[in-house]
Design an enzyme around this catalytic site. Structure first.
Site, PDB file in Angstrom:
ATOM      1  CE  LYS A 227      -7.315   1.859   3.442  1.00 47.16           C
ATOM      2  NZ  LYS A 227      -5.994   2.179   4.026  1.00 47.16           N
TER       3      LYS A 227
ATOM      4  CD  GLU B 138      -2.655   1.201   2.616  1.00 45.67           C
ATOM      5  OE1 GLU B 138      -2.275   0.542   3.610  1.00 45.67           O
ATOM      6  OE2 GLU B 138      -3.699   1.887   2.621  1.00 45.67           O
TER       7      GLU B 138
ATOM      8  CB  CYS C 278      -4.629  -1.485   4.232  1.00 45.56           C
ATOM      9  SG  CYS C 278      -3.912  -1.707   5.892  1.00 45.56           S
TER      10      CYS C 278
HETATM   11  N1  LIG Z   1      -3.339   1.317   6.098  1.00 46.43           N
HETATM   12  C1  LIG Z   1      -4.355   0.970   6.855  1.00 46.43           C
HETATM   13  O1  LIG Z   1      -5.507   1.005   6.443  1.00 46.43           O
HETATM   14  N2  LIG Z   1      -4.048   0.600   8.116  1.00 46.43           N
HETATM   15  C2  LIG Z   1      -5.017   0.431   9.130  1.00 46.43           C
HETATM   16  C3  LIG Z   1      -4.543  -0.416  10.222  1.00 46.43           C
HETATM   17  C4  LIG Z   1      -4.957  -1.829  10.096  1.00 46.43           C
HETATM   18  O2  LIG Z   1      -5.956  -2.133   9.455  1.00 46.43           O
HETATM   19  O3  LIG Z   1      -4.244  -2.683  10.623  1.00 46.43           O
END
Ligand SMILES: NC(=O)NCCC(=O)O
Length: 419
Positions: A223, A148, A260
């Site tokens: 996203k 990401e 993510c």
């Molecule tokens: N980049 C992201 O969405 N991180 C959020 C933290 C997680 O989902 O562990």
């Protein structure tokens, strides 16, 4: 007292130094991964049993490693990145030929301090990735996915707007950089970036660009779910995506990208499955203190529940920013995000999964997967067939209405005083 670590004898105190997840070097008690720790410390027959329970069996066997060309192994030695390769098989079918696709995922740390000129930071990441992408290409990888927001430090913890300068259009610098590799190696490449949508008021998104094996741009996905947890202040920078749940039909299979934090949302995984995905990539950036116990579970569960492969990718290293920021929890301000724990891995629909890449080093994980396994598991378990979507469609239709009331049947004796 002395113990063995990666085959070498070390003092117990030194071993403790690197334990506890937050331990100095980001390793697991000096080991690259839980798998390496267990393999080095358990009797082989005990390890075999532990491994069966932890990573499952594929067609009745533990996953077999694949031999990679010397060009790839020497790049990994020269540049110090972890390189692992495994094979997921499927049963032989009478009417269909095997559909084997070679998939690669890359995890990496940033390359220069976050204080240097932005374009130098970006160029340094490009340079770091070149040999890793070459290793993937020369190993015959068909579909490659990066982590990401791979072009930049994960600066969203700071809430400072200057990091928006890392955003670029879908046909920008990073896409041009990757298009040459896609062409050279006949490889589909998924490139998750911070996107600036020039045609719509220069709005910023968290986007995965899908580059075809002819170097063309097949499309993009934005996203869907934006975190509001810990230092993941991403909603300061971009909104929830507006691209739905696209599945990209590529020369090598039907793929989708769940970016993510979307991995915590079972309906998000489901929607990619309903659209026919055979492999869902989950490019991520997440830190040990927040999510590490969830990491091996969620992707694997999604692969099982939706009868597709899931490729999970997380960045590595600790990123320190010029100005301290607070986490809104009353604790002192700090300048780093915590340790991004890498541990990228791939899960299959039959509940088997690869060992993880390193917790603290850059890495390339390659797997061969016979996509016939998706339908074979569907036929065996019948999850789609037994899913009762109509029932849930009805529940959700009620739930989203303002006058929804939960269906709760209370014990009439609940509030009665006992005699
Ligand atoms: N980049 C992201 O969405 N991180 C959020 C933290 C997680 O989902 O562990």
């Amino acid at each position: 007292m002395e113990k063995t670590q990666n085959g070498e004898t070390v003092k117990e105190e030194e071993l403790k130094e690197s334990c506890g997840g937050g331990g100095g070097d980001g390793s697991i008690c000096g080991y690259d991964s839980l798998h390496c720790l267990l393999k080095d410390n358990l009797d082989p027959h005990i390890f075999q049993e532990v491994n069966r329970l932890l990573t499952g069996l594929n067609c009745g066997k533990s996953l077999q490693p694949i031999a990679l060309p010397e060009s790839a192994t020497s790049l990994s030695l020269q540049h110090g990145f972890d390189l692992q390769a495994f094979c997921f098989n499927a049963d032989k079918e009478i009417l269909r030929e095997p559909r084997v696709v070679r998939v690669g995922v890359i995890q990496n740390s940033i390359s220069l301090p976050t204080t240097v000129h932005f374009s130098d930071q970006k160029k340094a990441i490009f340079n770091k990735l070149k040999p890793i992408i070459d290793a993937a290409g020369s190993s015959g990888v068909n579909i490659l996915c990066l982590q990401e927001a791979w072009t930049m430090p994960f600066a969203f913890c700071t809430r400072e707007k200057r990091w928006c300068e890392f955003a670029e259009p879908v046909n920008g610098e990073s896409t041009i950089f990757l298009q040459s590799f896609a062409l050279k190696y006949n490889m589909v490449i998924i490139s998750p970036i911070l996107e600036r949508d020039i045609n719509h008021g220069e709005v910023i998104w968290n986007t995965a660009v899908v580059i075809g094996n002819h170097g063309n741009i097949i499309g993009k996905h934005r996203k869907n779910h934006i975190p509001r947890v810990g230092d993941f202040n991403e909603s300061t920078y971009y909104m929830e995506g507006n691209t739905g749940h696209p599945v990209f039909e590529t020369a090598f299979g039907k793929i989708a990208i769940n970016i993510c934090y979307g991995r915590h949302h079972p309906l998000n995984w489901l929607a990619f499955g309903l659209n026919g995905a055979e492999i869902v990539f989950n490019p991520s950036a997440t830190v040990g203190e927040l999510s590490e116990p969830m990491w091996p579970i969620e992707a694997r569960n999604a692969a099982i529940a939706n009868n597709y492969f899931v490729a999970s990718i997380n960045r590595v290293g600790t990123e320190t920013f010029p100005n301290p920021f607070t986490s809104g929890d009353g604790k002192p301000a700090h300048a780093d995000f915590g340790h991004f724990y890498g541990s990228s891995h791939i899960s299959a629909p039959d509940a088997s999964c690869t060992p993880s890449l390193s917790r603290n080093r850059d890495g390339l994980l390659i797997t061969d997967m016979d996509l016939n396994l998706c339908r074979q598991v569907k036929d065996k378990w019948g999850f789609r067939m037994t899913s009762r979507y109509d029932l849930y469609a009805e529940t959700l239709t009620h739930y989203v209405k303002p006058d929804f009331e939960p269906q709760v049947i209370s014990d009439p004796l609940l509030h009665k005083k006992s005699l």
